[in-house]
Design a protein around this motif. Structure first.
Motif, PDB file in Angstrom:
ATOM      1  N   GLN A 153     -97.936 -10.332  87.451  1.00  0.00           N
ATOM      2  CA  GLN A 153     -98.621  -9.733  88.067  1.00  0.00           C
ATOM      3  C   GLN A 153     -98.158  -7.997  89.064  1.00  0.00           C
ATOM      4  O   GLN A 153     -97.846  -7.121  88.416  1.00  0.00           O
ATOM      5  N   ARG A 154     -97.228  -9.141  90.066  1.00  0.00           N
ATOM      6  CA  ARG A 154     -96.213  -8.515  91.037  1.00  0.00           C
ATOM      7  C   ARG A 154     -95.273  -7.856  90.057  1.00  0.00           C
ATOM      8  O   ARG A 154     -94.698  -6.419  90.068  1.00  0.00           O
ATOM      9  N   ARG A 155     -94.872  -8.718  88.605  1.00  0.00           N
ATOM     10  CA  ARG A 155     -93.508  -8.338  88.127  1.00  0.00           C
ATOM     11  C   ARG A 155     -93.834  -6.570  86.906  1.00  0.00           C
ATOM     12  O   ARG A 155     -93.944  -5.655  87.034  1.00  0.00           O
ATOM     13  N   SER A 156     -95.489  -6.921  86.843  1.00  0.00           N
ATOM     14  CA  SER A 156     -95.892  -5.449  85.921  1.00  0.00           C
ATOM     15  C   SER A 156     -96.270  -4.385  87.042  1.00  0.00           C
ATOM     16  O   SER A 156     -96.169  -3.261  86.846  1.00  0.00           O
ATOM     17  N   ASP A 157     -97.109  -4.465  87.952  1.00  0.00           N
ATOM     18  CA  ASP A 157     -96.939  -4.078  89.159  1.00  0.00           C
ATOM     19  C   ASP A 157     -95.422  -3.196  89.558  1.00  0.00           C
ATOM     20  O   ASP A 157     -95.556  -1.968  89.805  1.00  0.00           O
ATOM     21  N   LEU A 158     -94.612  -3.869  89.736  1.00  0.00           N
ATOM     22  CA  LEU A 158     -93.231  -3.468  89.808  1.00  0.00           C
ATOM     23  C   LEU A 158     -92.784  -2.464  88.626  1.00  0.00           C
ATOM     24  O   LEU A 158     -92.527  -1.423  89.100  1.00  0.00           O
TER      25      LEU A 158
ATOM     26  N   ILE B 185     -99.237 -14.599  89.566  1.00  0.00           N
ATOM     27  CA  ILE B 185     -98.747 -14.000  90.077  1.00  0.00           C
ATOM     28  C   ILE B 185     -97.538 -12.911  90.315  1.00  0.00           C
ATOM     29  O   ILE B 185     -97.361 -12.154  90.200  1.00  0.00           O
ATOM     30  N   HIS B 186     -96.553 -13.687  89.552  1.00  0.00           N
ATOM     31  CA  HIS B 186     -95.555 -13.492  89.003  1.00  0.00           C
ATOM     32  C   HIS B 186     -95.301 -12.742  88.588  1.00  0.00           C
ATOM     33  O   HIS B 186     -94.460 -11.265  88.364  1.00  0.00           O
TER      34      HIS B 186
ATOM     35  N   SER C 147     -95.140   1.060  88.796  1.00  0.00           N
ATOM     36  CA  SER C 147     -94.622   1.401  90.199  1.00  0.00           C
ATOM     37  C   SER C 147     -92.789   2.862  89.924  1.00  0.00           C
ATOM     38  O   SER C 147     -92.655   3.417  89.711  1.00  0.00           O
TER      39      SER C 147
ATOM     40  N   LEU D 261    -104.036  -1.831  88.132  1.00  0.00           N
ATOM     41  CA  LEU D 261    -104.065  -2.764  88.879  1.00  0.00           C
ATOM     42  C   LEU D 261    -105.447  -3.695  88.282  1.00  0.00           C
ATOM     43  O   LEU D 261    -105.217  -4.959  87.911  1.00  0.00           O
TER      44      LEU D 261
ATOM     45  N   LYS E 216    -106.642  -7.490  86.680  1.00  0.00           N
ATOM     46  CA  LYS E 216    -107.090  -8.573  87.710  1.00  0.00           C
ATOM     47  C   LYS E 216    -108.510  -9.099  86.579  1.00  0.00           C
ATOM     48  O   LYS E 216    -109.182  -9.555  86.037  1.00  0.00           O
TER      49      LYS E 216
END
Length: 70
Positions: free
Chosen positions: A45-50, A42-43, A53, A66, A70
């Motif tokens: 994935q969120r870091r990659s999403d940020l 999760i960390h 963006s 995204l 997954k």
């Protein structure tokens, strides 16, 4: 006392599960190993999403990236 992990489905000693006062048996559904793996995933994935963006991708490309993660 033993419990089965919902992810790896192994039966482990209750000490291999984190405490969770909301659960009926007062322990998490995932064992400590699976919980750590999930937290790391999760960390990342969120870091990659940020980071996606920040690059300035359009919303369409951002959502496509995204789905690929997954």
């Amino acid at each position: 006392m033993t419990k089965q992990c919902k992810k790896c489905e192994q039966v482990k000693d209750i000490t291999e599960f984190y405490a969770n006062n909301m659960a009926a048996d007062r322990h998490a559904t995932l064992c400590k190993v699976c919980s750590r793996e999930a937290a790391i995933r999760i960390h990342r994935q969120r870091r990659s999403d940020l980071s996606l963006s920040r690059i300035g991708h359009s919303r369409r490309i951002f959502e496509q990236k995204l789905k690929e993660l997954k």
